[in-house]
Design a protein around this motif. Structure first.
Motif, PDB file in Angstrom:
ATOM      1  N   GLN A 179       0.859  -1.191   0.000  1.00  0.00           N
ATOM      2  CA  GLN A 179       0.000   0.000   0.000  1.00  0.00           C
ATOM      3  C   GLN A 179       0.888   1.232   0.000  1.00  0.00           C
ATOM      4  O   GLN A 179       1.552   1.530   1.003  1.00  0.00           O
ATOM      5  CB  GLN A 179      -0.904  -0.008   1.233  1.00  0.00           C
ATOM      6  N   ASN A 203      -1.656   6.948   0.476  1.00  0.00           N
ATOM      7  CA  ASN A 203      -2.921   7.447  -0.091  1.00  0.00           C
ATOM      8  C   ASN A 203      -3.425   6.617  -1.270  1.00  0.00           C
ATOM      9  O   ASN A 203      -4.149   7.134  -2.130  1.00  0.00           O
ATOM     10  CB  ASN A 203      -2.793   8.915  -0.500  1.00  0.00           C
ATOM     11  N   GLN A 204      -3.036   5.371  -1.313  1.00  0.00           N
ATOM     12  CA  GLN A 204      -3.526   4.482  -2.361  1.00  0.00           C
ATOM     13  C   GLN A 204      -4.093   3.204  -1.754  1.00  0.00           C
ATOM     14  O   GLN A 204      -3.866   2.906  -0.583  1.00  0.00           O
ATOM     15  CB  GLN A 204      -2.395   4.126  -3.340  1.00  0.00           C
ATOM     16  N   GLY A 205      -4.820   2.461  -2.566  1.00  0.00           N
ATOM     17  CA  GLY A 205      -5.328   1.169  -2.122  1.00  0.00           C
ATOM     18  C   GLY A 205      -4.235   0.116  -2.163  1.00  0.00           C
ATOM     19  O   GLY A 205      -3.139   0.344  -2.661  1.00  0.00           O
ATOM     20  N   GLN A 243     -14.207   4.151  -4.796  1.00  0.00           N
ATOM     21  CA  GLN A 243     -14.926   4.332  -3.542  1.00  0.00           C
ATOM     22  C   GLN A 243     -15.229   5.809  -3.351  1.00  0.00           C
ATOM     23  O   GLN A 243     -14.453   6.680  -3.741  1.00  0.00           O
ATOM     24  CB  GLN A 243     -14.109   3.825  -2.348  1.00  0.00           C
ATOM     25  N   LEU A 299     -11.972   0.009   3.378  1.00  0.00           N
ATOM     26  CA  LEU A 299     -11.496  -0.441   2.067  1.00  0.00           C
ATOM     27  C   LEU A 299     -12.481  -1.437   1.467  1.00  0.00           C
ATOM     28  O   LEU A 299     -13.008  -2.298   2.160  1.00  0.00           O
ATOM     29  CB  LEU A 299     -10.132  -1.107   2.195  1.00  0.00           C
ATOM     30  N   PHE A 353      -8.181  -3.729  -4.773  1.00  0.00           N
ATOM     31  CA  PHE A 353      -8.658  -2.818  -3.744  1.00  0.00           C
ATOM     32  C   PHE A 353      -8.919  -1.426  -4.300  1.00  0.00           C
ATOM     33  O   PHE A 353      -8.207  -0.935  -5.182  1.00  0.00           O
ATOM     34  CB  PHE A 353      -7.628  -2.704  -2.625  1.00  0.00           C
ATOM     35  N   GLY A 354      -9.915  -0.777  -3.723  1.00  0.00           N
ATOM     36  CA  GLY A 354     -10.134   0.636  -3.975  1.00  0.00           C
ATOM     37  C   GLY A 354      -9.225   1.467  -3.095  1.00  0.00           C
ATOM     38  O   GLY A 354      -8.540   0.938  -2.215  1.00  0.00           O
ATOM     39  N   PRO A 355      -9.245   2.793  -3.276  1.00  0.00           N
ATOM     40  CA  PRO A 355      -8.364   3.679  -2.502  1.00  0.00           C
ATOM     41  C   PRO A 355      -8.833   3.905  -1.072  1.00  0.00           C
ATOM     42  O   PRO A 355      -8.091   4.439  -0.263  1.00  0.00           O
ATOM     43  CB  PRO A 355      -8.392   4.980  -3.302  1.00  0.00           C
ATOM     44  N   GLY A 356     -10.069   3.497  -0.781  1.00  0.00           N
ATOM     45  CA  GLY A 356     -10.563   3.614   0.582  1.00  0.00           C
ATOM     46  C   GLY A 356     -11.323   4.895   0.853  1.00  0.00           C
ATOM     47  O   GLY A 356     -11.212   5.883   0.112  1.00  0.00           O
ATOM     48  N   ARG A 396     -11.703   7.423   4.074  1.00  0.00           N
ATOM     49  CA  ARG A 396     -11.171   7.749   5.403  1.00  0.00           C
ATOM     50  C   ARG A 396     -12.288   8.406   6.203  1.00  0.00           C
ATOM     51  O   ARG A 396     -12.739   9.495   5.853  1.00  0.00           O
ATOM     52  CB  ARG A 396      -9.983   8.682   5.270  1.00  0.00           C
TER      53      ARG A 396
END
Lengths: 115, 115
Positions: A38, A41-43, B6, B91, B106-109, B111
Motif C-alpha cells: 500500500q 494514499n492508495q489502495g 470508492q 477499504l 482494492f479501492g483507494p478507501g 477515510r
C-alpha cells in the motif's frame, strides 16, 4: 483458524540495502499466501502470491518471497532497496475453502528507505 | 480499465450520525469485500458478497454496521449512530468470484473521522 504474524511494524533500510520483511502464518490446511503493498494514499495492490508448486515466488518491482512450510514462513525480500519501495506491506493468508477465499491480513510493516 | 472506486474519499461526521460509504467494483467481478483499516491495526474483514448468495456478515463488529449490494454491482456500507471508535479507513475490494485463489483488487478507501 488462519492467522498471520508480521514481525516489526516498522522497518528502516538504507537505499541499496537488502529488504527483508518477515511473515509467519498459521493455517489448518495448506495455505495460500500473499503479499500486498500500500503506497501512501492508495489502495492495496498485489505484490505476489503463493498457491502451489514452486516455493520461491517472484513478484513485481523485484520482490520475491519463499514459502517455507517447516518454518510456517513467507518472508518478503528484495536485494536492493529503492526509494520508491517506501510503503506499507501486508502479508495475508487464505485457506481458500471452495470458491470462497476469506483472507486474513497481518497488521502491516511500514518500510522506510533512507537515502 | 477502471479499477475499484470508492466514495467519498474522506468523510468527517459527528458522533451519533449515520454515514454511507459507496463501492463500485470492477465490472464483471462478482465477489466484493469490505475491510476496515484502523491505525496500528491490520485489515479487519467486515463482510463478503458473492453473486446472489447470502453475504458473509461474520466480520461486522456490531448491529450498527450493515451493507447491501444492489444488482450484484455497487455496494453501500452503512454505519448507524457512529462512534469515535468507528474512525478508520474503510477499504473495498473485488475479485472475479470464480473458484480457487483469486487476486483481490482494492479501492483507494474512504477515510472516516468521527468527531
Amino acid at each position: 483458524a488462519q492467522s498471520v504474524t508480521q514481525l516489526g511494524s516498522h522497518v528502516s533500510v538504507s537505499e541499496g540495502a537488502l529488504v527483508l520483511l518477515r511473515c509467519n502464518y498459521s493455517s489448518s490446511v495448506p495455505p495460500y499466501l500473499f503479499w500486498y503493498v500500500q503506497y501512501p494514499n492508495q489502495g492495496l495492490q498485489l505484490l505476489l502470491k503463493y498457491t502451489t508448486g514452486a516455493t520461491l515466488v517472484k513478484g513485481i518491482n523485484g520482490f520475491e518471497a519463499e514459502f517455507k512450510k517447516s518454518e510456517t514462513s513467507f518472508h518478503l525480500t528484495k536485494p536492493s532497496a529503492h526509494m520508491s519501495d517506501a510503503a506499507e506491506y501486508f502479508c495475508a493468508v487464505s485457506e481458500g475453502t471452495g470458491g470462497y477465499q476469506k483472507v486474513t491480513f497481518g497488521i502491516g510493516t511500514k518500510l522506510q528507505v533512507i537515502p | 480499465g477502471a479499477g475499484v472506486s470508492q466514495s467519498p474519499s474522506n468523510k468527517v461526521t459527528e458522533k451519533g450520525k449515520d454515514v454511507e460509504l459507496r463501492c463500485d467494483p470492477i465490472s464483471g467481478h462478482t465477489a466484493l469485500y469490505w475491510y476496515r483499516q484502523s491505525l496500528g491495526q491490520g485489515l479487519e474483514f467486515l463482510i463478503y458478497f458473492q453473486g446472489n448468495s447470502a453475504p458473509d456478515k461474520s466480520g461486522l463488529p456490531s448491529d450498527r454496521f450493515s451493507a447491501e449490494r444492489t444488482g450484484g454491482s455497487v455496494s453501500t456500507l452503512t454505519i448507524q449512530r457512529t462512534q469515535q471508535e468507528d474512525s478508520a479507513v474503510y477499504l473495498c475490494a473485488s475479485s472475479l468470484g470464480l473458484a480457487g485463489v483469486e487476486t483481490q483488487y482494492f479501492g483507494p478507501g474512504t477515510r472516516l473521522l468521527v468527531l
